[in-house]
Scaffold this motif. Structure first.
Motif, PDB file in Angstrom:
ATOM      1  N   ARG A   5       0.822  -1.211   0.000  1.00 57.74           N
ATOM      2  CA  ARG A   5       0.000   0.000   0.000  1.00 57.74           C
ATOM      3  C   ARG A   5       0.861   1.267   0.000  1.00 57.74           C
ATOM      4  N   LYS A   6       2.145   1.124  -0.201  1.00 55.47           N
ATOM      5  CA  LYS A   6       3.099   2.240  -0.224  1.00 55.47           C
ATOM      6  C   LYS A   6       3.198   2.936   1.141  1.00 55.47           C
ATOM      7  N   ILE A   7       2.915   2.193   2.191  1.00 50.89           N
ATOM      8  CA  ILE A   7       3.039   2.714   3.552  1.00 50.89           C
ATOM      9  C   ILE A   7       4.346   2.193   4.135  1.00 50.89           C
ATOM     10  N   THR A   8       5.145   3.075   4.698  1.00 47.06           N
ATOM     11  CA  THR A   8       6.389   2.639   5.311  1.00 47.06           C
ATOM     12  C   THR A   8       6.217   2.472   6.818  1.00 47.06           C
ATOM     13  N   ALA A   9       7.043   1.610   7.397  1.00 46.65           N
ATOM     14  CA  ALA A   9       7.049   1.387   8.846  1.00 46.65           C
ATOM     15  C   ALA A   9       8.498   1.302   9.308  1.00 46.65           C
ATOM     16  N   ASN A  10       8.851   2.159  10.226  1.00 47.87           N
ATOM     17  CA  ASN A  10      10.207   2.180  10.772  1.00 47.87           C
ATOM     18  C   ASN A  10      10.143   2.375  12.280  1.00 47.87           C
ATOM     19  N   ALA A  11      11.270   2.188  12.938  1.00 47.73           N
ATOM     20  CA  ALA A  11      11.329   2.352  14.386  1.00 47.73           C
ATOM     21  C   ALA A  11      12.525   3.201  14.769  1.00 47.73           C
ATOM     22  N   VAL A  12      12.357   3.947  15.839  1.00 44.75           N
ATOM     23  CA  VAL A  12      13.429   4.754  16.412  1.00 44.75           C
ATOM     24  C   VAL A  12      13.729   4.195  17.801  1.00 44.75           C
ATOM     25  N   ALA A  13      15.011   4.060  18.109  1.00 46.86           N
ATOM     26  CA  ALA A  13      15.447   3.610  19.435  1.00 46.86           C
ATOM     27  C   ALA A  13      16.164   4.772  20.112  1.00 46.86           C
ATOM     28  N   PRO A  14      15.419   5.611  20.832  1.00 44.87           N
ATOM     29  CA  PRO A  14      16.008   6.841  21.368  1.00 44.87           C
ATOM     30  C   PRO A  14      16.525   6.691  22.797  1.00 44.87           C
ATOM     31  N   LEU A  15      17.348   7.639  23.179  1.00 46.73           N
ATOM     32  CA  LEU A  15      17.793   7.767  24.569  1.00 46.73           C
ATOM     33  C   LEU A  15      17.795   9.249  24.891  1.00 46.73           C
ATOM     34  N   ALA A  16      16.975   9.645  25.858  1.00 41.80           N
ATOM     35  CA  ALA A  16      16.857  11.069  26.167  1.00 41.80           C
ATOM     36  C   ALA A  16      16.533  11.266  27.643  1.00 41.80           C
ATOM     37  N   ALA A  17      16.705  12.479  28.080  1.00 43.44           N
ATOM     38  CA  ALA A  17      16.387  12.846  29.457  1.00 43.44           C
ATOM     39  C   ALA A  17      14.880  13.045  29.580  1.00 43.44           C
ATOM     40  N   THR A  55      27.406   4.699  35.338  1.00 47.91           N
ATOM     41  CA  THR A  55      27.495   3.511  34.490  1.00 47.91           C
ATOM     42  C   THR A  55      26.884   3.756  33.114  1.00 47.91           C
ATOM     43  N   THR A  56      25.729   4.420  33.106  1.00 45.31           N
ATOM     44  CA  THR A  56      25.045   4.678  31.835  1.00 45.31           C
ATOM     45  C   THR A  56      25.841   5.631  30.954  1.00 45.31           C
ATOM     46  N   LEU A  57      26.318   6.719  31.520  1.00 42.81           N
ATOM     47  CA  LEU A  57      27.092   7.686  30.740  1.00 42.81           C
ATOM     48  C   LEU A  57      28.359   7.061  30.178  1.00 42.81           C
ATOM     49  N   ALA A  58      28.919   6.102  30.899  1.00 45.41           N
ATOM     50  CA  ALA A  58      30.125   5.429  30.417  1.00 45.41           C
ATOM     51  C   ALA A  58      29.853   4.601  29.166  1.00 45.41           C
ATOM     52  N   ARG A  59      28.587   4.234  28.960  1.00 44.00           N
ATOM     53  CA  ARG A  59      28.207   3.437  27.786  1.00 44.00           C
ATOM     54  C   ARG A  59      27.815   4.313  26.601  1.00 44.00           C
ATOM     55  N   ILE A  60      27.739   5.624  26.796  1.00 43.29           N
ATOM     56  CA  ILE A  60      27.340   6.548  25.724  1.00 43.29           C
ATOM     57  C   ILE A  60      28.592   7.257  25.204  1.00 43.29           C
ATOM     58  N   PRO A  61      29.069   6.932  24.008  1.00 37.16           N
ATOM     59  CA  PRO A  61      30.274   7.572  23.496  1.00 37.16           C
ATOM     60  C   PRO A  61      30.237   9.091  23.509  1.00 37.16           C
ATOM     61  N   LEU A  62      29.079   9.685  23.249  1.00 35.51           N
ATOM     62  CA  LEU A  62      29.003  11.145  23.269  1.00 35.51           C
ATOM     63  C   LEU A  62      28.979  11.706  24.684  1.00 35.51           C
ATOM     64  N   GLY A  63      28.811  10.840  25.675  1.00 33.91           N
ATOM     65  CA  GLY A  63      29.002  11.216  27.060  1.00 33.91           C
ATOM     66  C   GLY A  63      27.967  12.134  27.674  1.00 33.91           C
ATOM     67  N   ARG A  64      26.757  12.156  27.114  1.00 33.70           N
ATOM     68  CA  ARG A  64      25.715  13.016  27.682  1.00 33.70           C
ATOM     69  C   ARG A  64      24.345  12.491  27.296  1.00 33.70           C
ATOM     70  N   TRP A  65      23.322  12.995  27.982  1.00 41.07           N
ATOM     71  CA  TRP A  65      21.944  12.681  27.643  1.00 41.07           C
ATOM     72  C   TRP A  65      21.418  13.706  26.636  1.00 41.07           C
ATOM     73  N   ALA A  66      20.619  13.234  25.699  1.00 32.90           N
ATOM     74  CA  ALA A  66      19.965  14.150  24.753  1.00 32.90           C
ATOM     75  C   ALA A  66      18.726  14.739  25.399  1.00 32.90           C
ATOM     76  N   SER A  67      18.342  15.901  24.932  1.00 33.36           N
ATOM     77  CA  SER A  67      17.025  16.437  25.276  1.00 33.36           C
ATOM     78  C   SER A  67      16.014  15.811  24.320  1.00 33.36           C
ATOM     79  N   PRO A  68      14.737  15.729  24.705  1.00 30.47           N
ATOM     80  CA  PRO A  68      13.728  15.198  23.780  1.00 30.47           C
ATOM     81  C   PRO A  68      13.701  15.932  22.443  1.00 30.47           C
ATOM     82  N   ASP A  69      13.971  17.236  22.456  1.00 32.76           N
ATOM     83  CA  ASP A  69      13.958  18.003  21.206  1.00 32.76           C
ATOM     84  C   ASP A  69      15.016  17.502  20.225  1.00 32.76           C
ATOM     85  N   GLU A  70      16.138  16.998  20.739  1.00 32.51           N
ATOM     86  CA  GLU A  70      17.190  16.479  19.856  1.00 32.51           C
ATOM     87  C   GLU A  70      16.771  15.181  19.188  1.00 32.51           C
ATOM     88  N   ILE A  71      15.846  14.470  19.791  1.00 33.87           N
ATOM     89  CA  ILE A  71      15.360  13.205  19.240  1.00 33.87           C
ATOM     90  C   ILE A  71      14.310  13.439  18.157  1.00 33.87           C
TER      91      ILE A  71
END
Length: 252
Positions: free
Chosen positions: A180-192, A208-224
């Motif tokens: 039906r030309k409808i697409t389906a995708n998923a986002v796996a986000p991490l945000a504050a 522990t969590t920040l150590a697993r995030i290479p960018l070393g910070r939490w995103a804001s929801p707006d960045e997602i």
């Protein structure tokens, strides 16, 4: 090129949009030109988001929606389609809950509750939306999963199973709805957000969590939210069945 990312003339329904990532996505969709139905179990929270969108010059309405309730899902998608002149272009299945416990102490009730909201809710809302999704290439189903569904988690086997289930749903949706030309995708986000508050406020978990995030910070929801605009737009018209982590590099 900018026209590829516009959502002008399109309608969207976002679940769990009373705060966090859902609210940011609804706001970003309105800013990109869509008319948005903001839904949440807490109608007052949804209404506050819709009011902010309208005050900023966008178009939005609010509705109460328990995603596990098929009748409420039908009513919500019909309202969203009415906003779009009879068509619902974009469905974002963002509603979610947590009920953490280590596996030996996980109760059947907690396990089923989280799966019912995440997997059952995604199924219920998407199925209700199908009659209103167009066949002209603008139909989008965008689901929200998590790193927990990709690599597992500790203390939330219910959440990990639910998010993995959403990935399976997304890929199956993509294969069936492509005709039906409808697409389906998923986002796996991490945000504050409220859902990650314990991970951010507990000193040991935060470290522990920040150590697993290479960018070393939490995103804001707006960045997602920009990723959701991309998947909803013509720029992503030839992408389906994919899972995109937006998590600062946690899943590589």
């Amino acid at each position: 090129m900018s026209d590829s990312f516009t959502l002008a003339g399109r309608s969207a329904l976002v679940t769990g949009a009373g705060g966090g990532i859902g609210a940011a996505v609804a706001t970003a969709y309105a800013a990109a030109g869509a008319v948005v139905l903001v839904t949440d179990r807490d109608k007052d929270a949804a209404a506050a988001v819709a009011d902010r969108i309208v005050a900023a010059g966008g178009r939005a309405q609010a509705a109460a929606l328990d995603v596990t309730n098929a009748d409420q899902a039908t009513t919500a998608v019909e309202q969203a389609a009415d906003l779009g002149g009879g068509t619902l272009n974009i469905v974002v299945n963002n509603a979610g809950v947590i009920a953490p416990a280590m596996f030996p102490k996980m109760t059947p009730e907690k396990f089923r509750f989280v799966l019912d909201v995440h997997v059952g809710g995604t199924f219920t809302v998407t199925q209700a939306a199908l009659p209103h999704l167009p066949d002209d290439g603008t139909g989008r189903v965008i689901n929200v999963t998590s790193a927990a569904g990709l690599v597992g988690t500790i203390g939330q086997v219910n959440y990990g199973a639910a998010k993995a289930g959403i990935i399976g749903l997304t890929k199956s949706f993509a294969k069936e709805l492509a005709r039906r030309k409808i697409t389906a995708n998923a986002v796996a986000p991490l945000a504050a957000t409220n859902m990650t508050s314990t991970l951010r406020t507990d000193e040991k978990l935060s470290e522990t969590t920040l150590a697993r995030i290479p960018l070393g910070r939490w995103a804001s929801p707006d960045e997602i939210a920009g990723t959701f605009v991309f998947f909803a737009s013509d720029a992503a018209a030839y992408i389906t069945g994919q899972v995109l982590p937006v998590d600062g590099g946690m899943v590589i």
